[in-house]
Design a protein around this motif. Structure first.
Motif, PDB file in Angstrom:
ATOM      1  N   THR A   1     -10.149 -95.773  -7.439  1.00 45.63           N
ATOM      2  CA  THR A   1      -9.544 -94.501  -7.072  1.00 45.63           C
ATOM      3  C   THR A   1      -9.320 -94.364  -5.581  1.00 45.63           C
ATOM      4  O   THR A   1      -9.061 -93.273  -5.099  1.00 45.63           O
ATOM      5  CB  THR A   1     -10.433 -93.336  -7.552  1.00 45.63           C
ATOM      6  OG1 THR A   1     -11.740 -93.474  -6.989  1.00 45.63           O
ATOM      7  CG2 THR A   1     -10.495 -93.313  -9.059  1.00 45.63           C
ATOM      8  N   GLU A   2      -9.421 -95.462  -4.801  1.00 47.38           N
ATOM      9  CA  GLU A   2      -9.131 -95.374  -3.383  1.00 47.38           C
ATOM     10  C   GLU A   2      -8.618 -96.712  -2.853  1.00 47.38           C
ATOM     11  O   GLU A   2      -8.896 -97.768  -3.420  1.00 47.38           O
ATOM     12  CB  GLU A   2     -10.351 -94.922  -2.589  1.00 47.38           C
ATOM     13  CG  GLU A   2     -11.498 -95.916  -2.573  1.00 47.38           C
ATOM     14  CD  GLU A   2     -12.704 -95.401  -1.796  1.00 47.38           C
ATOM     15  OE1 GLU A   2     -12.881 -94.164  -1.743  1.00 47.38           O
ATOM     16  OE2 GLU A   2     -13.452 -96.233  -1.248  1.00 47.38           O
TER      17      GLU A   2
ATOM     18  N   PRO B   1       1.972 -87.020  -1.711  1.00 49.26           N
ATOM     19  CA  PRO B   1       2.644 -87.250  -3.004  1.00 49.26           C
ATOM     20  C   PRO B   1       2.068 -88.427  -3.777  1.00 49.26           C
ATOM     21  O   PRO B   1       2.001 -88.391  -5.009  1.00 49.26           O
ATOM     22  CB  PRO B   1       4.102 -87.512  -2.602  1.00 49.26           C
ATOM     23  CG  PRO B   1       4.264 -86.816  -1.297  1.00 49.26           C
ATOM     24  CD  PRO B   1       2.942 -86.995  -0.602  1.00 49.26           C
ATOM     25  N   PHE B   2       1.633 -89.465  -3.077  1.00 48.90           N
ATOM     26  CA  PHE B   2       1.051 -90.629  -3.752  1.00 48.90           C
ATOM     27  C   PHE B   2      -0.274 -90.257  -4.415  1.00 48.90           C
ATOM     28  O   PHE B   2      -0.522 -90.604  -5.574  1.00 48.90           O
ATOM     29  CB  PHE B   2       0.827 -91.765  -2.759  1.00 48.90           C
ATOM     30  CG  PHE B   2       0.142 -92.973  -3.347  1.00 48.90           C
ATOM     31  CD1 PHE B   2       0.832 -93.848  -4.169  1.00 48.90           C
ATOM     32  CD2 PHE B   2      -1.204 -93.229  -3.095  1.00 48.90           C
ATOM     33  CE1 PHE B   2       0.208 -94.963  -4.727  1.00 48.90           C
ATOM     34  CE2 PHE B   2      -1.836 -94.336  -3.637  1.00 48.90           C
ATOM     35  CZ  PHE B   2      -1.128 -95.202  -4.457  1.00 48.90           C
TER      36      PHE B   2
ATOM     37  N   ILE C   1      -6.480 -92.356  -0.301  1.00 44.72           N
ATOM     38  CA  ILE C   1      -6.287 -93.322   0.770  1.00 44.72           C
ATOM     39  C   ILE C   1      -7.348 -93.069   1.842  1.00 44.72           C
ATOM     40  O   ILE C   1      -7.398 -91.986   2.441  1.00 44.72           O
ATOM     41  CB  ILE C   1      -4.887 -93.216   1.394  1.00 44.72           C
ATOM     42  CG1 ILE C   1      -3.814 -93.346   0.310  1.00 44.72           C
ATOM     43  CG2 ILE C   1      -4.702 -94.276   2.474  1.00 44.72           C
ATOM     44  CD1 ILE C   1      -3.875 -94.644  -0.483  1.00 44.72           C
ATOM     45  N   VAL C   2      -8.201 -94.061   2.054  1.00 46.93           N
ATOM     46  CA  VAL C   2      -9.205 -93.997   3.119  1.00 46.93           C
ATOM     47  C   VAL C   2      -8.576 -94.626   4.356  1.00 46.93           C
ATOM     48  O   VAL C   2      -8.234 -95.812   4.365  1.00 46.93           O
ATOM     49  CB  VAL C   2     -10.490 -94.744   2.728  1.00 46.93           C
ATOM     50  CG1 VAL C   2     -11.503 -94.695   3.866  1.00 46.93           C
ATOM     51  CG2 VAL C   2     -11.078 -94.133   1.458  1.00 46.93           C
ATOM     52  N   LYS C   3      -8.411 -93.822   5.414  1.00 47.84           N
ATOM     53  CA  LYS C   3      -7.669 -94.259   6.591  1.00 47.84           C
ATOM     54  C   LYS C   3      -8.602 -94.809   7.668  1.00 47.84           C
ATOM     55  O   LYS C   3      -9.593 -94.180   8.027  1.00 47.84           O
ATOM     56  CB  LYS C   3      -6.855 -93.086   7.144  1.00 47.84           C
ATOM     57  CG  LYS C   3      -5.832 -92.554   6.142  1.00 47.84           C
ATOM     58  CD  LYS C   3      -5.063 -91.372   6.676  1.00 47.84           C
ATOM     59  CE  LYS C   3      -5.846 -90.101   6.677  1.00 47.84           C
ATOM     60  NZ  LYS C   3      -5.032 -88.918   7.020  1.00 47.84           N
ATOM     61  N   ASN C   4      -8.253 -95.995   8.169  1.00 48.46           N
ATOM     62  CA  ASN C   4      -8.954 -96.611   9.286  1.00 48.46           C
ATOM     63  C   ASN C   4      -7.891 -96.967  10.322  1.00 48.46           C
ATOM     64  O   ASN C   4      -6.863 -97.569   9.975  1.00 48.46           O
ATOM     65  CB  ASN C   4      -9.664 -97.893   8.841  1.00 48.46           C
ATOM     66  CG  ASN C   4     -10.566 -97.683   7.645  1.00 48.46           C
ATOM     67  OD1 ASN C   4     -11.724 -97.361   7.779  1.00 48.46           O
ATOM     68  ND2 ASN C   4     -10.020 -97.860   6.434  1.00 48.46           N
ATOM     69  N   PHE C   5      -8.109 -96.616  11.587  1.00 47.91           N
ATOM     70  CA  PHE C   5      -7.051 -96.753  12.572  1.00 47.91           C
ATOM     71  C   PHE C   5      -7.305 -97.889  13.552  1.00 47.91           C
ATOM     72  O   PHE C   5      -8.450 -98.209  13.878  1.00 47.91           O
ATOM     73  CB  PHE C   5      -6.857 -95.442  13.328  1.00 47.91           C
ATOM     74  CG  PHE C   5      -6.452 -94.298  12.431  1.00 47.91           C
ATOM     75  CD1 PHE C   5      -5.428 -94.454  11.507  1.00 47.91           C
ATOM     76  CD2 PHE C   5      -7.109 -93.073  12.490  1.00 47.91           C
ATOM     77  CE1 PHE C   5      -5.053 -93.408  10.669  1.00 47.91           C
ATOM     78  CE2 PHE C   5      -6.742 -92.030  11.672  1.00 47.91           C
ATOM     79  CZ  PHE C   5      -5.703 -92.196  10.758  1.00 47.91           C
TER      80      PHE C   5
END
Length: 360
Positions: free
Chosen positions: A34-35, A52-53, A61-65
């Motif tokens: 689920t991620e 929307p996704f 979505i787990v965001k890492n920059f």
């Protein structure tokens, strides 16, 4: 309470147990992942871009920059692939990841929107090995000449940085060996197919040109915010630049220009790549997400909010002519003038040359 079990019930329970353990029969399905853990640039992962996704798939979505591609590469080499599902390397950098055995080939048939890649991105040898994508082109743009149209008498080309005595002390170049040497090569007329494999004689000519250039410059810039301020004050009237200062200063009321020299324009493109360790549900979710990032919902958000163009044509017809012009897709012939960045085999020599120029 009577604890005895009827014989028929006992046989039924036993038969059920055997059936569940029999080879070839499906066990209850596992819950899908689920991620997706995405390592990327902050400007690509805004919440409204991704909503929307998540709403459609239930995948978070787990965001890492990242701050640089080098940082991203180092993280994967240190074992980051075990905790990351998707990364965003530059098109010209993918070969380094492949050589280090950090990526897996991407199954484009599982990404329907990949069939809509612009021809430039579909046919490029960059980002591939043995004809398979390891980095699917994602979004792209150009690094043009930006100038103060109210302070220059004509649209400039690359020659202004090498022979523009009229603007001495009011010109700027980026402090980056790769692009600076590419621009000098374009100015000198060195063919694109030789640009990244120049011999000693050609590199000597490039060095001579860059030494002459240095005398004309106000500065080598590192921060696009600093360059924008130099434009705003008039201390710099022309620079090799990224696109944002043009739009930022135009919005402030300054008369700005953007030149795309016929000798060539430096094009850039980032890709979507999957670390080697990703499999199973992680892989399925990542492929779904890549398809979304190449699709129309994300493309519209990116075009308006970026403003950047994705590598597929799916959102193009949904944009106004003004929006298309802003992200360079109104006239796709601009791609014919692109000089894509690549990794010179002798890049250490390029860096040494660049340092010698700056120290002169």
């Amino acid at each position: 309470m009577d604890l005895r079990i009827d014989r028929r019930v006992l046989l039924k329970l036993a038969g059920t147990a055997v059936a569940l353990s029999a080879p070839g029969l499906a066990a209850p399905a596992r819950a899908a992942k689920t991620e997706v853990n995405w390592l990327t640039w902050e400007n690509l992962a805004k919440d409204n871009y991704l909503a929307p996704f998540k709403e459609k798939t239930g995948i978070n979505i787990v965001k890492n920059f990242i701050g640089t591609d080098d940082e991203q590469f180092a993280k994967l080499r240190a074992g980051g692939g075990s905790s990351l599902d998707l990364i965003t390397p530059g098109l010209d950098k993918v070969e380094l990841y492949i050589a280090a055995d950090l990526l897996q080939p991407i199954k484009t048939p599982k990404i329907p929107n990949a069939a809509k890649l612009y021809d430039t991105f579909r046919t490029t040898p960059l980002g591939k090995k043995n004809g398979q994508f390891y980095g699917v082109p994602f979004y792209w743009g150009i690094n043009p000449i930006v100038y103060r149209a109210d302070l220059m008498s004509a649209e400039p080309d690359w020659s202004v940085f090498f022979s523009g005595e009229k603007y001495k002390g009011r010109l700027a170049m980026r402090d980056y060996a790769l692009e600076s040497i590419m621009i000098a090569a374009m100015y000198l007329g060195i063919p694109r197919d030789k640009m990244f494999v120049m011999d000693d004689k050609e590199l000597a000519e490039v060095k001579k040109a860059l030494m002459a250039q240095k005398k004309l410059l106000r500065t080598y810039w590192n921060s696009i915010a600093d360059l924008t301020n130099l434009f705003a004050t008039g201390e710099v009237v022309c620079a090799f630049s990224w696109v944002p200062p043009y739009y930022d200063l135009t919005a402030r009321g300054l008369k700005m220009g953007m030149a795309k020299p016929k000798e060539g324009v430096i094009g850039w493109c980032d890709t979507l790549a999957i670390p080697k360790e990703v499999d199973g549900d992680r892989l399925d979710a990542s492929l779904q997400f890549i398809d979304y990032l190449l699709g129309p919902d994300y493309g519209m958000q990116l075009a308006v909010g970026g403003p950047y163009a994705q590598s597929t044509s799916v959102a193009r017809d949904k944009l106004s002519p003004e929006q298309q012009e802003k992200i360079f897709i109104k006239d796709l012939s601009v791609m014919d003038s692109f000089v894509w960045k690549a990794n010179p085999p002798r890049y250490n020599d390029w860096v040494q040359l660049w340092n010698e120029v700056k120290a002169s």
